[in-house]
Enzyme design. Structure first.
Site, PDB file in Angstrom:
ATOM      1  N   THR A  75    -103.356 -63.229  40.333  1.00 26.35           N
ATOM      2  CA  THR A  75    -102.924 -62.696  41.901  1.00 26.35           C
ATOM      3  C   THR A  75    -104.020 -61.901  42.506  1.00 26.35           C
ATOM      4  OG1 THR A  75    -100.691 -62.204  40.762  1.00 26.35           O
ATOM      5  CG2 THR A  75    -101.422 -60.626  42.480  1.00 26.35           C
ATOM      6  N   GLY A 112    -101.223 -58.840  36.649  1.00 29.22           N
ATOM      7  CA  GLY A 112    -100.899 -58.866  35.085  1.00 29.22           C
ATOM      8  C   GLY A 112     -99.407 -59.353  35.057  1.00 29.22           C
TER       9      GLY A 112
HETATM   10  N1  ASP Z   1     -98.307 -59.982  38.482  1.00 27.79           N
HETATM   11  C1  ASP Z   1     -98.159 -61.224  38.785  1.00 27.79           C
HETATM   12  C2  ASP Z   1     -96.518 -61.648  38.505  1.00 27.79           C
HETATM   13  O1  ASP Z   1     -96.155 -61.081  37.512  1.00 27.79           O
HETATM   14  C3  ASP Z   1     -98.795 -62.260  38.239  1.00 27.79           C
HETATM   15  C4  ASP Z   1    -100.428 -62.064  38.275  1.00 27.79           C
HETATM   16  O2  ASP Z   1    -100.827 -61.069  38.274  1.00 27.79           O
HETATM   17  O3  ASP Z   1    -101.195 -62.935  38.410  1.00 27.79           O
HETATM   18  O4  ASP Z   1     -95.899 -62.275  39.127  1.00 27.79           O
END
Ligand code: ASP
Length: 353
Positions: A219, A271
């Site tokens: 992300t 995360g």
């Molecule tokens: N936090 C994001 C999610 O759970 C994923 C990520 O941080 O890449 O959708």
């Protein structure tokens, strides 16, 4: 006649007695010139099992270059006196347009082979916020989040309704094919294979398990402080590979994936989203600062290393406080990150310390 003389006399007495006003302007400027308002910005491009041994020098250089480009894009706006919200959008859009990150162009695939994008943004000045989930045709989900914040009476829109709003607002729409990248498609295929192997072995109904050992979240996010002392934060993502049932993670959840408040700090998370939602991670850090008067660093460390870890969650945050102090904290082996601080110093990191 007598009365007139009396009044003239009184006026003379009063004007002699009234002390002359101090030349306050000159005095104030020398004694109370406020310190220069610091500016600063910090970004992330996702956390996860990012190990030097799995990285080629070319790949590392590509990540570093993109992180630097994104940080500069945002910082330039701050340096020129622009708003933290604009800086957040500019930095995030550089990463949304790059296939390196799990946002916009590089978004991961759902179980059905679609890209469903989530994003959110928050203004620390007035606690206004905008969020979007599950859009498939909006080129820049972070700009849609901002449009929802500023041009609708809502905080969060999803799916087709959000796309109709984006269209009405004249935002750039793309064919869903725009989000296709071969790497992400391969990652989906690997995830599905693993799932099928699990099914073969234990004979039970396959259930999506995001706790795959090599998960990289990817992300993107940004937190910024501008010359007016206003904080802002934003986050944009494709979510998690192989997600289904219109799963929504933390990225579009205000207080979990994104939070900004001029009283404390601005934060963006990355995360395993389910844990960031349950721990209300971004808000928890800000609340510790506001109510317990903890420093940003101490609050972030406790929430990520102790509370999130105890829950079983993995990931990290980037944040900046109202004095321009920058913190990055994660419990994964790595997190793509970059910052430019109040002295204009650029710092780029990928792995743990
Ligand atoms: N936090 C994001 C999610 O759970 C994923 C990520 O941080 O890449 O959708």
């Amino acid at each position: 006649m007598k009365t007139t003389r009396f009044f003239v006399l009184m006026l003379l007495i009063i004007s002699c007695k009234t002390p002359k006003e101090e030349p306050s302007v000159a005095k104030n400027t020398t004694e109370t010139t406020p310190d220069k308002q610091p500016i600063g910005l910090v970004i992330h491009g996702g956390a996860g099992t990012i190990l030097k041994k799995n990285m080629t020098p070319e790949k590392e250089a590509a990540y570093r270059a993109k992180l630097e480009e994104a940080a500069h894009a945002g910082y330039e706006i701050l340096e020129n006196g622009g708003e933290s919200l604009d800086a957040v959008i500019a930095a995030i859009q550089v990463m949304e347009e790059s296939p390196l990150f799990n946002a916009g162009k590089g978004a991961v695939f759902t179980h059905e082979g679609k890209n469903e994008l989530d994003a959110s943004i928050m203004n620390g000045k007035d606690l206004n916020a905008g969020a979007v989930s599950g859009v498939t045709k909006v080129k820049s989900p972070i700009s849609l989040a901002r449009a929802i914040m500023e041009r609708s009476e809502h905080v969060m829109l999803s799916g087709m309704g959000a796309e109709t709003f984006a269209q009405e607002q004249g935002l750039e729409m793309v064919d869903p094919e725009y989000f296709y990248t071969e790497n992400r498609m391969k990652a989906l295929q690997r995830a599905i294979e693993r799932e099928e192997t699990a099914l073969d072995h234990d004979g039970q109904a396959a259930f999506y398990d995001p706790m795959i050992k090599d998960s990289k979240y990817g992300t993107v996010g940004c937190a910024a402080l501008d010359k007016n002392g206003n904080l802002a934060a934003g986050t944009s993502t494709g979510g998690m590979t192989n997600k289904r049932y219109n799963r929504i993670g933390d990225a579009p959840i205000i207080g979990a994936g994104t939070y900004a408040n001029n009283a404390s700090c601005a934060i963006s998370s990355t995360g395993w989203g389910e844990f960031f939602i349950r721990g209300v991670v971004a808000y928890d850090i800000a609340a510790k600062m506001e109510y317990q008067e903890r420093s940003l660093k101490a609050a972030a460390r406790e929430v990520i290393q102790e509370k999130l870890t105890a829950l079983g969650g993995t990931g990290g945050i980037i944040a900046i406080d109202r004095d321009g102090n920058i913190t990055t904290e994660f419990n994964t082996p790595g997190m793509y990150r970059a910052s430019i601080d109040k002295d204009g110093k650029l710092d780029i990191g990928i792995y743990g310390e």
